[in-house]
Design a protein around this motif. Structure first.
Motif, mmCIF file in Angstrom:
data_model
loop_
_atom_site.group_PDB
_atom_site.id
_atom_site.type_symbol
_atom_site.label_atom_id
_atom_site.label_comp_id
_atom_site.label_asym_id
_atom_site.label_seq_id
_atom_site.Cartn_x
_atom_site.Cartn_y
_atom_site.Cartn_z
ATOM 1 N N TYR A 1 0.874 -1.177 0.000
ATOM 2 C CA TYR A 1 0.000 0.000 0.000
ATOM 3 C C TYR A 1 0.905 1.220 0.000
ATOM 4 O O TYR A 1 1.757 1.369 0.876
ATOM 5 N N VAL A 2 0.755 2.074 -1.019
ATOM 6 C CA VAL A 2 1.504 3.336 -1.078
ATOM 7 C C VAL A 2 0.508 4.429 -1.435
ATOM 8 O O VAL A 2 -0.201 4.336 -2.439
ATOM 9 N N ALA A 3 0.451 5.469 -0.603
ATOM 10 C CA ALA A 3 -0.450 6.601 -0.856
ATOM 11 C C ALA A 3 0.387 7.881 -0.950
ATOM 12 O O ALA A 3 1.345 8.064 -0.203
ATOM 13 N N PHE A 4 -0.012 8.740 -1.878
ATOM 14 C CA PHE A 4 0.653 10.027 -2.082
ATOM 15 C C PHE A 4 -0.312 11.151 -1.745
ATOM 16 O O PHE A 4 -1.524 10.984 -1.801
ATOM 17 N N ALA A 5 0.243 12.310 -1.420
ATOM 18 C CA ALA A 5 -0.589 13.494 -1.175
ATOM 19 C C ALA A 5 -1.381 13.800 -2.446
ATOM 20 O O ALA A 5 -0.874 13.629 -3.562
ATOM 21 N N ASP A 6 -2.624 14.234 -2.277
ATOM 22 C CA ASP A 6 -3.496 14.511 -3.421
ATOM 23 C C ASP A 6 -2.871 15.523 -4.374
ATOM 24 O O ASP A 6 -2.323 16.544 -3.946
ATOM 25 N N THR B 1 -0.264 15.300 -6.291
ATOM 26 C CA THR B 1 1.195 15.364 -6.363
ATOM 27 C C THR B 1 1.738 14.225 -7.215
ATOM 28 O O THR B 1 1.034 13.263 -7.531
ATOM 29 N N ASP B 2 3.011 14.342 -7.562
ATOM 30 C CA ASP B 2 3.687 13.293 -8.331
ATOM 31 C C ASP B 2 4.016 12.105 -7.435
ATOM 32 O O ASP B 2 4.089 12.226 -6.216
ATOM 33 N N GLU B 3 4.284 10.982 -8.077
ATOM 34 C CA GLU B 3 4.678 9.772 -7.356
ATOM 35 C C GLU B 3 6.170 9.838 -7.032
ATOM 36 O O GLU B 3 6.982 9.095 -7.576
ATOM 37 N N THR B 4 6.521 10.732 -6.147
ATOM 38 C CA THR B 4 7.910 10.865 -5.724
ATOM 39 C C THR B 4 7.999 10.671 -4.207
ATOM 40 O O THR B 4 7.017 10.856 -3.481
ATOM 41 N N TYR B 5 9.185 10.336 -3.757
ATOM 42 C CA TYR B 5 9.398 10.014 -2.353
ATOM 43 C C TYR B 5 8.914 11.108 -1.392
ATOM 44 O O TYR B 5 8.258 10.796 -0.406
ATOM 45 N N PRO C 1 -7.756 2.217 -7.771
ATOM 46 C CA PRO C 1 -7.210 1.824 -9.077
ATOM 47 C C PRO C 1 -5.792 2.374 -9.306
ATOM 48 O O PRO C 1 -4.945 1.694 -9.889
ATOM 49 N N GLU C 2 -5.522 3.580 -8.821
ATOM 50 C CA GLU C 2 -4.185 4.170 -8.987
ATOM 51 C C GLU C 2 -3.137 3.412 -8.170
ATOM 52 O O GLU C 2 -2.013 3.188 -8.642
ATOM 53 N N GLN C 3 -3.489 3.023 -6.958
ATOM 54 C CA GLN C 3 -2.554 2.260 -6.134
ATOM 55 C C GLN C 3 -2.272 0.888 -6.744
ATOM 56 O O GLN C 3 -1.129 0.416 -6.740
ATOM 57 N N LEU C 4 -3.309 0.256 -7.279
ATOM 58 C CA LEU C 4 -3.136 -1.042 -7.922
ATOM 59 C C LEU C 4 -2.235 -0.913 -9.153
ATOM 60 O O LEU C 4 -1.333 -1.727 -9.359
ATOM 61 N N GLU C 5 -2.445 0.124 -9.950
ATOM 62 C CA GLU C 5 -1.602 0.360 -11.126
ATOM 63 C C GLU C 5 -0.146 0.601 -10.717
ATOM 64 O O GLU C 5 0.785 0.110 -11.360
ATOM 65 N N PHE C 6 0.068 1.360 -9.635
ATOM 66 C CA PHE C 6 1.409 1.618 -9.106
ATOM 67 C C PHE C 6 2.101 0.290 -8.774
ATOM 68 O O PHE C 6 3.250 0.060 -9.158
ATOM 69 N N ASN C 7 1.404 -0.597 -8.072
ATOM 70 C CA ASN C 7 1.982 -1.893 -7.712
ATOM 71 C C ASN C 7 2.256 -2.756 -8.935
ATOM 72 O O ASN C 7 3.307 -3.386 -9.033
ATOM 73 N N ARG C 8 1.319 -2.801 -9.852
ATOM 74 C CA ARG C 8 1.485 -3.653 -11.040
ATOM 75 C C ARG C 8 2.585 -3.160 -11.956
ATOM 76 O O ARG C 8 3.160 -3.943 -12.708
ATOM 77 N N ALA C 9 2.899 -1.869 -11.888
ATOM 78 C CA ALA C 9 3.992 -1.308 -12.696
ATOM 79 C C ALA C 9 5.360 -1.634 -12.083
ATOM 80 O O ALA C 9 6.385 -1.312 -12.662
ATOM 81 N N GLY C 10 5.352 -2.264 -10.907
ATOM 82 C CA GLY C 10 6.609 -2.642 -10.275
ATOM 83 C C GLY C 10 7.279 -1.518 -9.510
ATOM 84 O O GLY C 10 8.422 -1.638 -9.079
ATOM 85 N N LYS C 11 6.560 -0.412 -9.315
ATOM 86 C CA LYS C 11 7.118 0.703 -8.550
ATOM 87 C C LYS C 11 7.092 0.334 -7.074
ATOM 88 O O LYS C 11 6.239 -0.420 -6.630
ATOM 89 N N ARG C 12 8.018 0.910 -6.332
ATOM 90 C CA ARG C 12 8.102 0.518 -4.927
ATOM 91 C C ARG C 12 8.808 1.596 -4.131
ATOM 92 O O ARG C 12 9.884 2.037 -4.493
ATOM 93 N N PHE C 13 8.180 2.010 -3.051
ATOM 94 C CA PHE C 13 8.803 2.893 -2.072
ATOM 95 C C PHE C 13 8.624 2.245 -0.716
ATOM 96 O O PHE C 13 7.498 1.954 -0.314
ATOM 97 N N LEU C 14 9.695 2.002 -0.037
ATOM 98 C CA LEU C 14 9.620 1.504 1.323
ATOM 99 C C LEU C 14 10.259 2.529 2.238
ATOM 100 O O LEU C 14 11.366 2.998 1.973
#
Length: 185
Positions: free
Chosen positions: A45-50, A52-56, A167-180
């Motif tokens: 599960y990765v959530a970003f501020a509304d 904003t870009d998918e950056t750390y 749907p956006e979070q699922l797409e993020f995971n399926r694209a292989g992106k990862r932030f821990l």
């Protein structure tokens, strides 16, 4: 008198031992528990501020399902009854606004062919208490797996766990992106 007391105590212990053995013998499963695990695409599960870009720096909250354990019990031709424990790891990013966050997740009972027989939704709450990381083990006391009769084993079913993602979070995971998030960043 001491001999009588000793013999009486020994008789009680033997009696208790046989009762304990009977209880454990009656708890042996007639078959295997269903396989259990987290579904890969929804185990993170990765959530970003509304807006904003998918950056750390824009991460609000992260989570991961670390482990899933299950214990089950057969009882004649009744439904198979299972208990589950799920280990979660949580992270709080720099863009997070609160020290607590509720993570939605599901538990699904399926046939081995993928047909969903039942699905329940839950929330697990993280309380960061000023920290960046948190973790928790959630217990689910009762999951029923339907069986037509005692000849149907638990191995004909699966229990699957995952986060209820957008749907956006699922797409993020399926694209292989990862932030821990880890404590040193």
């Amino acid at each position: 008198m001491r001999i009588l007391v000793t013999l009486f105590a020994a008789a009680l212990l033997v009696g208790c031992q046989s009762r304990v053995a009977d209880v454990f013998d009656s708890r042996q499963n007639a078959g295997p528990c269903p396989p259990v695990g987290a579904v890969y695409d929804v185990a993170r599960y990765v959530a970003f501020a509304d807006g904003t870009d998918e950056t750390y720096p824009n991460i609000t909250y992260t989570a991961e399902i670390v482990d899933v354990r299950m214990f089950c019990r057969y009882a004649d031709k009744d439904p198979l009854v299972a208990q589950m424990e799920i280990d979660f790891a949580f992270g709080k990013g720099d863009a997070a606004r609160s020290d607590t966050h509720a993570y939605p997740y599901f538990v699904a009972v399926t046939r081995r062919n993928g047909k969903v027989l039942g699905k329940e939704y839950f929330n697990v709450e993280a309380d960061f208490n000023g920290r960046k990381l948190d973790g928790r083990t959630e217990s689910i006391a009762r999951i029923e797996i339907p069986r037509l009769d005692e000849s149907i084993a638990g191995s004909n079913f699966e229990i699957l766990v995952g986060f209820d993602l957008t749907p956006e979070q699922l797409e993020f995971n399926r694209a292989g992106k990862r932030f821990l998030l880890n404590a040193e960043q």
